[in-house]
Design a protein around this motif. Sequence first.
Motif, mmCIF file in Angstrom:
data_model
loop_
_atom_site.group_PDB
_atom_site.id
_atom_site.type_symbol
_atom_site.label_atom_id
_atom_site.label_comp_id
_atom_site.label_asym_id
_atom_site.label_seq_id
_atom_site.Cartn_x
_atom_site.Cartn_y
_atom_site.Cartn_z
ATOM 1 N N UNK A 7 0.856 -1.185 0.000
ATOM 2 C CA UNK A 7 0.000 0.000 0.000
ATOM 3 C C UNK A 7 0.898 1.244 0.000
ATOM 4 N N UNK A 8 0.563 2.205 -0.876
ATOM 5 C CA UNK A 8 1.405 3.373 -1.100
ATOM 6 C C UNK A 8 0.569 4.646 -0.988
ATOM 7 N N UNK A 9 1.151 5.673 -0.373
ATOM 8 C CA UNK A 9 0.532 7.001 -0.291
ATOM 9 C C UNK A 9 0.680 7.702 -1.634
ATOM 10 N N UNK A 15 -4.661 6.456 -1.426
ATOM 11 C CA UNK A 15 -3.671 5.382 -1.371
ATOM 12 C C UNK A 15 -3.973 4.400 -2.487
ATOM 13 N N UNK A 16 -2.984 3.587 -2.824
ATOM 14 C CA UNK A 16 -3.154 2.564 -3.853
ATOM 15 C C UNK A 16 -2.294 1.372 -3.497
ATOM 16 N N UNK A 17 -2.643 0.235 -4.049
ATOM 17 C CA UNK A 17 -1.834 -0.974 -3.891
ATOM 18 C C UNK A 17 -0.988 -1.119 -5.151
ATOM 19 N N UNK A 374 -10.017 -7.512 6.248
ATOM 20 C CA UNK A 374 -10.176 -7.109 4.853
ATOM 21 C C UNK A 374 -9.029 -7.690 4.031
ATOM 22 N N UNK A 375 -9.171 -7.678 2.725
ATOM 23 C CA UNK A 375 -8.090 -8.072 1.845
ATOM 24 C C UNK A 375 -7.180 -6.899 1.523
ATOM 25 N N UNK A 379 -7.746 -2.120 0.959
ATOM 26 C CA UNK A 379 -7.115 -1.102 1.798
ATOM 27 C C UNK A 379 -7.520 0.322 1.424
ATOM 28 N N UNK A 380 -7.549 0.714 0.143
ATOM 29 C CA UNK A 380 -7.949 2.098 -0.157
ATOM 30 C C UNK A 380 -9.331 2.451 0.377
#
Length: 403
Positions: A7-9, A15-17, A374-375, A379-380
Amino acid sequence: MTGNRVVVYKGPGEVAVEAVDYPKLELPEDVVNGLGLKKKAPHAAILKLVTTNICGSDQHMVRGRTTAPVGQSLGHEITGEVVEVGEDVLFVKEGDICSVPFNIACGRCRMCNEGKTGVCLNVNPARAGAAYGYVDMGGWIGGQAEYVMVPFADFNLLKFPDRDQALEKILDLTMLSDIFPTGYHGAYTAGTTTGSTVYVAGAGPVGLAAAYSAQVLGASVVIVGDMNAERLAQAKSFGCETVDLSSGNELVDMIEQILGEPEVDAAVDAVGFEARGHGADAAEAPATVLNDIMSISRAGASLGIPGLYVTGDPGGIDENAKVGQIGVRLGLGWAKSHSFTTGQCPVKRYNRQLMNLILADKAHIAKAVNAARIGLDDAPAAYREFDKGAAKKYVIDPHNMVA
């Protein structure tokens, strides 16, 4: 070789994976260049993530309230299965399921030898102390991922004694990487003991963990203050008293109505620098909670401050707040002979004992903080819900290992 995702800011509120390289047994360039350490890390291990949690500290970055750059990887609450170890790792084996303290510590410096693993001197050239996936914390890749590298593995990893038992209790055990020890640290350093009356500011996951920990430590009454009705209801679910700070009533009066006196024995700030004033439409006022807990704590009390305060806040309400300088009534704390404990929780000081409570079925922290599995790809959306005040602790299960 398998891949990896993390996961990235991506900018304020986003955020995105993303796909990244599979981890290597190597130290980050920041640490290598800044501290002159060798890049090769035979003392490290690579873990396959079993669970990794979203933390309120992550949310500060995602809101754009720190100096985190776009592209910053996220995640410091890590529980995983060891899949590779360096040649110098002696006591951790492949297949072990372990909790990873969010503090990265070398186990060899003066601070580590004193048990102050939150301010290790050998893991971050910018300042004492480091963490996975966090701004200004040494450049370590985040753990909201499929795989992660853990340095100084023999020192940092807490191995669970039985794999099947660990997987059965994983939603409780995942909290050992941060919020259970952090909440416990807040309650413990506030002086909570048998019969104490305790006020916890903030009913987010850390505040709930602090309130639960205060009960574990023997508090007679634990009062939780917040403006979020759903989160206050979660605090009530395990026996806390609550005060609604959006009501417009004075905090001291609400405390007196519950206890029969206008002060508590111990107080915890589980909010930090994004604090708001009181009242339904209260604006941000970063010193509010610190001033509150001094106001309602008895003379000679201790104040636990696990809530995060930063030295760089682009969204601060004024130029002072942007560098972490806020209007704390220190004279009040001085006059009442208060003591303060701040900074990162030294997780290793508490995690083994708290693990034992969980394994003995004496602590049910996942229920207290309302853990929600959650998967990784969820995450977002979970970040967005958490930012809206969801009364949940989101637990990411990247490999579908949680029953």
